[in-house]
Design a protein around this motif. Structure first.
Motif, PDB file in Angstrom:
ATOM      1  N   THR A   1     -22.871 -42.424  57.716  1.00  0.00           N
ATOM      2  CA  THR A   1     -23.097 -43.822  58.084  1.00  0.00           C
ATOM      3  C   THR A   1     -23.547 -43.944  59.535  1.00  0.00           C
ATOM      4  OG1 THR A   1     -21.391 -44.445  56.506  1.00  0.00           O
ATOM      5  CG2 THR A   1     -22.048 -46.111  58.109  1.00  0.00           C
ATOM      6  N   LEU A   2     -22.934 -43.165  60.405  1.00  0.00           N
ATOM      7  CA  LEU A   2     -23.342 -43.161  61.810  1.00  0.00           C
ATOM      8  C   LEU A   2     -24.784 -42.674  61.954  1.00  0.00           C
ATOM      9  CD1 LEU A   2     -22.658 -43.480  64.816  1.00  0.00           C
ATOM     10  CD2 LEU A   2     -21.801 -41.138  64.767  1.00  0.00           C
ATOM     11  N   PHE A   3     -25.159 -41.654  61.179  1.00  0.00           N
ATOM     12  CA  PHE A   3     -26.529 -41.140  61.227  1.00  0.00           C
ATOM     13  C   PHE A   3     -27.522 -42.213  60.784  1.00  0.00           C
ATOM     14  CE2 PHE A   3     -30.009 -38.207  60.129  1.00  0.00           C
ATOM     15  CZ  PHE A   3     -30.005 -37.416  61.255  1.00  0.00           C
ATOM     16  N   LEU A   4     -27.175 -42.958  59.740  1.00  0.00           N
ATOM     17  CA  LEU A   4     -28.042 -44.053  59.295  1.00  0.00           C
ATOM     18  C   LEU A   4     -28.124 -45.162  60.336  1.00  0.00           C
ATOM     19  CD1 LEU A   4     -27.123 -44.402  55.520  1.00  0.00           C
ATOM     20  CD2 LEU A   4     -29.225 -43.487  56.507  1.00  0.00           C
ATOM     21  N   THR A   5     -27.018 -45.421  61.025  1.00  0.00           N
ATOM     22  CA  THR A   5     -27.020 -46.421  62.091  1.00  0.00           C
ATOM     23  C   THR A   5     -27.922 -45.982  63.236  1.00  0.00           C
ATOM     24  OG1 THR A   5     -24.786 -47.076  61.489  1.00  0.00           O
ATOM     25  CG2 THR A   5     -25.559 -47.729  63.672  1.00  0.00           C
ATOM     26  N   LEU A   6     -27.881 -44.700  63.565  1.00  0.00           N
ATOM     27  CA  LEU A   6     -28.745 -44.188  64.624  1.00  0.00           C
ATOM     28  C   LEU A   6     -30.221 -44.244  64.225  1.00  0.00           C
ATOM     29  CD1 LEU A   6     -26.690 -41.082  65.827  1.00  0.00           C
ATOM     30  CD2 LEU A   6     -27.046 -43.222  67.055  1.00  0.00           C
ATOM     31  N   ALA A   7     -30.514 -44.259  62.924  1.00  0.00           N
ATOM     32  CA  ALA A   7     -31.896 -44.329  62.452  1.00  0.00           C
ATOM     33  C   ALA A   7     -32.462 -45.741  62.476  1.00  0.00           C
ATOM     34  CB  ALA A   7     -31.982 -43.774  61.030  1.00  0.00           C
ATOM     35  N   PHE A   8     -31.645 -46.729  62.768  1.00  0.00           N
ATOM     36  CA  PHE A   8     -32.088 -48.120  62.717  1.00  0.00           C
ATOM     37  C   PHE A   8     -33.278 -48.430  63.633  1.00  0.00           C
ATOM     38  CE2 PHE A   8     -31.666 -52.654  63.822  1.00  0.00           C
ATOM     39  CZ  PHE A   8     -31.897 -53.182  62.559  1.00  0.00           C
ATOM     40  N   PRO A   9     -33.303 -47.946  64.896  1.00  0.00           N
ATOM     41  CA  PRO A   9     -34.475 -48.262  65.730  1.00  0.00           C
ATOM     42  C   PRO A   9     -35.789 -47.736  65.142  1.00  0.00           C
ATOM     43  CG  PRO A   9     -32.699 -47.447  67.100  1.00  0.00           C
ATOM     44  CD  PRO A   9     -32.269 -47.262  65.684  1.00  0.00           C
ATOM     45  N   GLY A  10     -35.775 -46.544  64.580  1.00  0.00           N
ATOM     46  CA  GLY A  10     -36.986 -46.002  63.968  1.00  0.00           C
ATOM     47  C   GLY A  10     -37.401 -46.783  62.739  1.00  0.00           C
ATOM     48  N   PHE A  11     -36.424 -47.192  61.922  1.00  0.00           N
ATOM     49  CA  PHE A  11     -36.710 -47.998  60.739  1.00  0.00           C
ATOM     50  C   PHE A  11     -37.329 -49.334  61.129  1.00  0.00           C
ATOM     51  CE2 PHE A  11     -35.473 -51.260  57.700  1.00  0.00           C
ATOM     52  CZ  PHE A  11     -35.936 -50.715  56.517  1.00  0.00           C
ATOM     53  N   VAL A  12     -36.752 -49.973  62.144  1.00  0.00           N
ATOM     54  CA  VAL A  12     -37.279 -51.260  62.612  1.00  0.00           C
ATOM     55  C   VAL A  12     -38.700 -51.091  63.118  1.00  0.00           C
ATOM     56  CG1 VAL A  12     -37.035 -53.024  64.414  1.00  0.00           C
ATOM     57  CG2 VAL A  12     -35.052 -52.310  63.087  1.00  0.00           C
ATOM     58  N   TYR A  13     -38.935 -50.036  63.885  1.00  0.00           N
ATOM     59  CA  TYR A  13     -40.277 -49.799  64.415  1.00  0.00           C
ATOM     60  C   TYR A  13     -41.278 -49.589  63.287  1.00  0.00           C
ATOM     61  CZ  TYR A  13     -44.140 -47.583  66.826  1.00  0.00           C
ATOM     62  OH  TYR A  13     -45.380 -47.273  67.299  1.00  0.00           O
ATOM     63  N   ARG A  14     -40.911 -48.825  62.271  1.00  0.00           N
ATOM     64  CA  ARG A  14     -41.851 -48.484  61.199  1.00  0.00           C
ATOM     65  C   ARG A  14     -42.076 -49.653  60.228  1.00  0.00           C
ATOM     66  NH1 ARG A  14     -45.816 -45.719  60.646  1.00  0.00           N
ATOM     67  NH2 ARG A  14     -44.732 -44.069  61.736  1.00  0.00           N
ATOM     68  N   TYR A  15     -41.028 -50.343  59.836  1.00  0.00           N
ATOM     69  CA  TYR A  15     -41.160 -51.289  58.730  1.00  0.00           C
ATOM     70  C   TYR A  15     -41.017 -52.768  59.099  1.00  0.00           C
ATOM     71  CZ  TYR A  15     -40.957 -47.227  55.751  1.00  0.00           C
ATOM     72  OH  TYR A  15     -41.247 -46.030  55.159  1.00  0.00           O
ATOM     73  N   LEU A  16     -40.362 -53.102  60.180  1.00  0.00           N
ATOM     74  CA  LEU A  16     -40.094 -54.507  60.465  1.00  0.00           C
ATOM     75  C   LEU A  16     -40.894 -55.109  61.588  1.00  0.00           C
ATOM     76  CD1 LEU A  16     -36.220 -54.487  60.018  1.00  0.00           C
ATOM     77  CD2 LEU A  16     -37.976 -54.998  58.333  1.00  0.00           C
ATOM     78  N   MET A  17     -41.426 -54.297  62.477  1.00  0.00           N
ATOM     79  CA  MET A  17     -42.217 -54.860  63.585  1.00  0.00           C
ATOM     80  C   MET A  17     -43.615 -55.187  63.095  1.00  0.00           C
ATOM     81  SD  MET A  17     -41.102 -52.719  66.958  1.00  0.00           S
ATOM     82  CE  MET A  17     -42.399 -53.435  67.896  1.00  0.00           C
ATOM     83  N   ARG A  18     -44.085 -56.347  63.472  1.00  0.00           N
ATOM     84  CA  ARG A  18     -45.441 -56.747  63.100  1.00  0.00           C
ATOM     85  C   ARG A  18     -46.418 -56.179  64.109  1.00  0.00           C
ATOM     86  NH1 ARG A  18     -46.625 -62.233  60.329  1.00  0.00           N
ATOM     87  NH2 ARG A  18     -45.963 -61.403  58.376  1.00  0.00           N
TER      88      ARG A  18
END
Length: 103
Positions: A83-100
């Motif tokens: 779970t901590l590893f997935l939490t640490l992946a959040f900035p990369g996920f946001v950059y790839r999929y959520l930023m316009r």
């Protein structure tokens, strides 16, 4: 290496490894994707995330063994660290999929 330095090394390695699949288009950090695939699919990114979690865990175990005796771990430990590893992946996920991206 001191105990504090080893802990920070593992935390920084986990942060870098958790974000790398979302920041790179390369397959498993080394090879290029086949030309017909286009962008890397989300399932491949998740598979890379699992493999990198195992690699960071192996590094952490080696550092723990070097400092002394490895402590036995139950399923709770792996649930928390995953779970901590997935939490640490959040900035990369946001950059790839959520930023316009404009333009």
């Amino acid at each position: 290496m001191s105990q504090t330095a080893a802990i920070w090394l593992v935390i920084l390695a986990a942060f870098a490894a958790a974000n790398w699949p979302f920041l790179s288009q390369r397959l498993m950090l080394v090879g290029p994707l086949p030309k017909d695939k286009g962008a890397k699919p989300f399932a491949v990114r998740l598979l890379e995330l699992v493999v990198l979690y195992l690699i960071v865990g192996a590094i952490a175990m080696l550092l723990e063994r070097r400092a002394g005796q490895n402590a036995p771990q139950g399923w709770e430990f792996y649930a928390i660290t995953g779970t901590l590893f997935l939490t640490l992946a959040f900035p990369g996920f946001v950059y790839r999929y959520l930023m316009r991206r404009r333009g």
